[in-house]
Design an enzyme around this catalytic site. Sequence first.
Site, PDB file in Angstrom:
ATOM      1  N   TYR A  24     -29.186  35.471 -17.915  1.00  0.00           N
ATOM      2  CA  TYR A  24     -28.764  36.143 -19.103  1.00  0.00           C
ATOM      3  C   TYR A  24     -29.084  35.116 -20.448  1.00  0.00           C
ATOM      4  O   TYR A  24     -29.367  35.617 -21.432  1.00  0.00           O
ATOM      5  CB  TYR A  24     -27.468  36.671 -19.095  1.00  0.00           C
TER       6      TYR A  24
ATOM      7  N   LYS B 212     -25.319  31.035  -4.659  1.00  0.00           N
ATOM      8  CA  LYS B 212     -26.505  31.244  -3.830  1.00  0.00           C
ATOM      9  C   LYS B 212     -27.240  29.927  -3.834  1.00  0.00           C
ATOM     10  O   LYS B 212     -28.298  29.803  -3.781  1.00  0.00           O
ATOM     11  CB  LYS B 212     -27.396  32.200  -4.158  1.00  0.00           C
TER      12      LYS B 212
ATOM     13  N   ASP C 236     -24.497  36.774  -0.866  1.00  0.00           N
ATOM     14  CA  ASP C 236     -24.808  37.732   0.155  1.00  0.00           C
ATOM     15  C   ASP C 236     -23.991  38.041   0.928  1.00  0.00           C
ATOM     16  O   ASP C 236     -23.462  39.206   1.242  1.00  0.00           O
ATOM     17  CB  ASP C 236     -26.349  37.693   0.690  1.00  0.00           C
TER      18      ASP C 236
ATOM     19  N   ASP D  62     -21.999  39.951 -12.153  1.00  0.00           N
ATOM     20  CA  ASP D  62     -22.457  41.390 -12.559  1.00  0.00           C
ATOM     21  C   ASP D  62     -22.727  42.143 -11.226  1.00  0.00           C
ATOM     22  O   ASP D  62     -22.128  43.313 -10.880  1.00  0.00           O
ATOM     23  CB  ASP D  62     -24.143  41.445 -13.174  1.00  0.00           C
TER      24      ASP D  62
END
Length: 422
Positions: free
Chosen positions: A160, A231, A285, A309
């Site tokens: 972002y 991640k 994930d 998000d």
Amino acid sequence: MSYEHIDVPSEGTKVTYDEDADELDVPDDPIVPILYGDGIGSDVGPATQKVLNTAAEETGHEINWMRVYAGESAVERYDENLPQETVDAMEEYRVSIKGPLTTPVGAGFRSLNVALRKRLDLFANVRPAYCLDGVEEISPVKDPEEMDMIMFRENTEDVYAGIEWEAGTDEVEQVREFVENEMGYDEIIYDGPVGIGVKPITEFGTKRLVREAIDYALESEKHNTVTLVHKGNIMKFTEGQFRDWGYEVAEEEYGDEVITEDTLWEERDGEQPEDAVVVNDRIADNMLQQMLTRTDEYDVLALPNLNGDYLSDSAGAQVGGLGFAPGANFGTGKVLAEPVHGSAPKYEGQDKVNPTAMILSGRLMFDYIGWEDAADLVLEGVNQAVAAKKVTYDFHRQMEGGEKLATSEYAQVVADNIEDLA
């Protein structure tokens, strides 16, 4: 400070911040900026004011609202989407609430919401997900009541705040040449058109976000774990660093109040002390899966911006959807509450949509300023309305035997419930 297009209430007192004590001084009659926003903001904004006014009054407080503007309402007054005096007013008065904003094409902002958060340095986007009474009937999962998480999403960094270069431009070719020739990474970029982006994740931004999450867990009576979601197995020097810096905060700044998951099992055989918070981490994930399969094992999540998000929207889907998804942005001695949902312009002015997300965002605002009694009334007022199946169209169409209410009618029911509860 004087304002050109903002009317400051003649009554009410400004919320102030004691920097030395790191605490807000909140009067019983605060002036609170409110930004209705675009689209359905003109419906959910007044509905939220009605409910919050009632809860405040029933607990001995009075809110003096101050209208501020951004998006379409600002263009009408300032001929720009995000006027500086709106930012100044929210900075000066410290405690604010807003509805959804639409970023028009060609407006010069990647997102008005993101721009506002960054200008005010509201570094933590806080999104709770919990199950209201009656939601079980429409939830897509078997046991939605097991969901009780609160996500601390970093607000100012990651993609972002990243930079992108468009395929076919001179700039992207300069970046490609630098990456291939100067950095020696030619194997990662195929021949032909390519878009390239970079994302920053800093030690400073990560650590202040993780501190906010841990502090919340320490003060909470029911949340006693903080999970760093990343991640880092793939993005080792951005999201992997997020994880490492998060653990540094836990291990170096809190003493015996905070222990890691490794310590919990290696030294305590999995027995968590009653007075300690456990910090662990999960790959993003895998966390999406565990959010469904091991819902009740997670309390507070600390996440980089994009992960936050995705996961907050997924959590919200388990407990009613975006119409019931509140949020708030925390900074240093300031808060801007805002619902997660967008502006849905096709429903603007129809007195139809669900205002619960903005109402419950107001509950977060009350909690932040120490009005716990008022916050509890807001939650229970909403709970009773939904449990009685007195709901807006989005819920009504999914349940049997409910009463479909307009936005304003629903707000009145919640306000009436609050008066009966007080």
